[in-house]
Design an enzyme around this catalytic site. Sequence first.
Site, PDB file in Angstrom:
ATOM      1  N   GLU A   1       1.063  -1.295   0.249  1.00 53.43           N
ATOM      2  CA  GLU A   1      -0.059  -0.130  -0.323  1.00 53.43           C
ATOM      3  C   GLU A   1       1.141   1.454  -0.022  1.00 53.43           C
ATOM      4  OE1 GLU A   1      -2.457  -0.239   3.565  1.00 53.43           O
ATOM      5  OE2 GLU A   1      -3.402  -2.123   2.842  1.00 53.43           O
TER       6      GLU A   1
ATOM      7  N   CYS B   1     -10.053   0.349   8.289  1.00 56.34           N
ATOM      8  CA  CYS B   1     -10.100   1.485   8.877  1.00 56.34           C
ATOM      9  C   CYS B   1     -10.506   2.494   8.072  1.00 56.34           C
ATOM     10  CB  CYS B   1      -8.382   1.563   8.276  1.00 56.34           C
ATOM     11  SG  CYS B   1      -8.307   1.327   6.652  1.00 56.34           S
TER      12      CYS B   1
HETATM   13 ZN    ZN Z   1      -8.138   2.945   5.209  1.00 54.20          ZN
END
Ligand code: ZN
Length: 643
Positions: free
Chosen positions: A315, A411
């Site tokens: 990521e 998240c």
């Molecule tokens: Zn996130």
Amino acid sequence: MLRKVQRAPELSDVKITDPFWSDIQDLMRETVIPYQADIFEDKIPGQEKSHAIENFKIAAGESDESFYGMVFQDSDVYKWLEAASYALEIAPDPELEEKADAYIDLLGRAQQEDGYLNSYFTAKEPEHRWQDLLECHELYCSGHMIEAAVAYFKATGKKKFLEIAERNADLICRRFGRGDGQRRGVPGHQEIEIALLRLYRLTKNSRYLETAKYFLDERGTEPEYFAEEAKRRDFSHWGMDPDNRKYAQYHAPVREQDSAEGHSVRACYMYTAMADLAAETGDEALMAACRKIWRNITQKRMYVTGGIGSTRYGEAFTVDYDLPNDTIYAETCASVAMVFFARRMLEAEVKGEYADIMEKELFNGVLSGIQLDGKRFFYVNPLEVIPGISGELEEYKHVLPTRPGWYACACCPPNAARLYTSLGRYIWGESETTIYAHLFVGSKASFKDGKVTIKAETNYPQEGGAEYLFSLKQPAPFRFAVRKPHYVKSWKIFLNGSDITEKVEMKDGYAYIERIWADDDRLELRFALECRRIYSNVGVRENAGCVALARGPLIYAFEEADNGPQLSALRIPRTAEILPELESGSRGAHVVLKLQGERLKSGEALYSDVPPAAEAAELKAVPYYAWGNRGAGEMRVWMHESL
Ligand code: ZN
């Protein structure tokens, strides 16, 4: 010496009354926040199980179930509590406050004697506490808890949550450091640094500042740091390679870092804390590193929407100009983190570029993460989507054409909620001598201990321009500084009806107006929002020969729903006139862009000697934040241009 040159006013000093943003805040308060609480309590049928509240009950010894979810599942609840705190600052809500109090009571019961609080390790692996800092997010979760507790105390004046957070922070400060009886260690996912600085500012307890500084100073100083931690333990949570040092930014001491590397959320949380600490302590070397990293991100590694993180692997940031549109990562959280970083930079030195990026993220990179109805969310925010490929083929599995309701790793949704409910902290700033207007958001804010109130009125981003009405009990001398966005080529400034444009001092993207301000003074900014064409640096290979459209702060996207399939066969002539048009949508009106373009048509053959024929096509683009609200279809931001 460098010091925080200006601060944001407290949320309680700002009331937002804006046609665009009040609507988003209402969506957060009325839909997103209650929906997320239902998710945490597993009350929404058919959605990904959260179990986040049950996990705390297990840790408190009140449930016989087993822990379920990510090792950082607690942080979802903390981010929610932070968002709920800001929502309570916007408007009282006894039901919401009661729910938050109940969660906080539960946290109190789940907290251990010594202040430790983490449902995963308490419920599942008590013997492994703080042994896998690289992978296990304990300090990250504590950070989110502390941020929430600071916000909740400010919103309600209730101390219970703050006391829980301080007990936990005290434990962390006792344990981590280079002093006698302390253990060395840094978090595998940064966040605690931001939180300790916030707690320091509220409590003035210098230990929190020192420990935040310790975590930043310590990071990257010893190459074998996490490798040695891995050797000491006989378990691993994710099987992470401790030699992949850039992933969590321990490849170099923070003051020596000059490019954005690794996991983009970790990185930007760290840069946020670095800028915050630099401004707090006057650390020029730290600030110099922040400036270099800022330049690297915004000049070489950021999508035109504000998205950051070019690859799903880690990521992460990759290399300069590597910005693929369809295998992109651009996590919503990373754009949220970029807003945090931008604001800390702006607090350290007032430059329009920081506020420009804040605005870009708020209108584009973060907002696209939320469905217009507030019930579905993107984790990944692509600039090109093709159903059948996106979300399906191996390289594109993570790039979904429509927003899911919830994620196993959730998240992003509560992160966006805490950002938009605290928008009041991003609009204004104040120093000894100056009041700053960073963003055009209709709002009323009080400054100078309530002696000055300024009301901003605007219809941004539908139209350009803003008006500022001053209320003062006594005339007072100060400077009023207002940002001129980079995309505004010309504007006029009127003070009480007189054109003062030529007399105003311009510096670093801000207009400064110094005078003795009096009650009923009225400052007016007049500028139009032009439709703009944006071109990439030629180093970005995916965007060669392409153009993106924008108007004011909004980036635009072309969708199949308006333009038919095969968006890659469309061409936008360089000379085509782009016409803005107000269109009513499912949530208020937004300005769409219309133009006369071309569609290429070929025969059946895969290859041919005959060039495709071009036919005229009416094209339409919608604001990027509004894409993906009409079912699965193609979407594209960068469009081929014809000369
Ligand atoms: Zn996130």
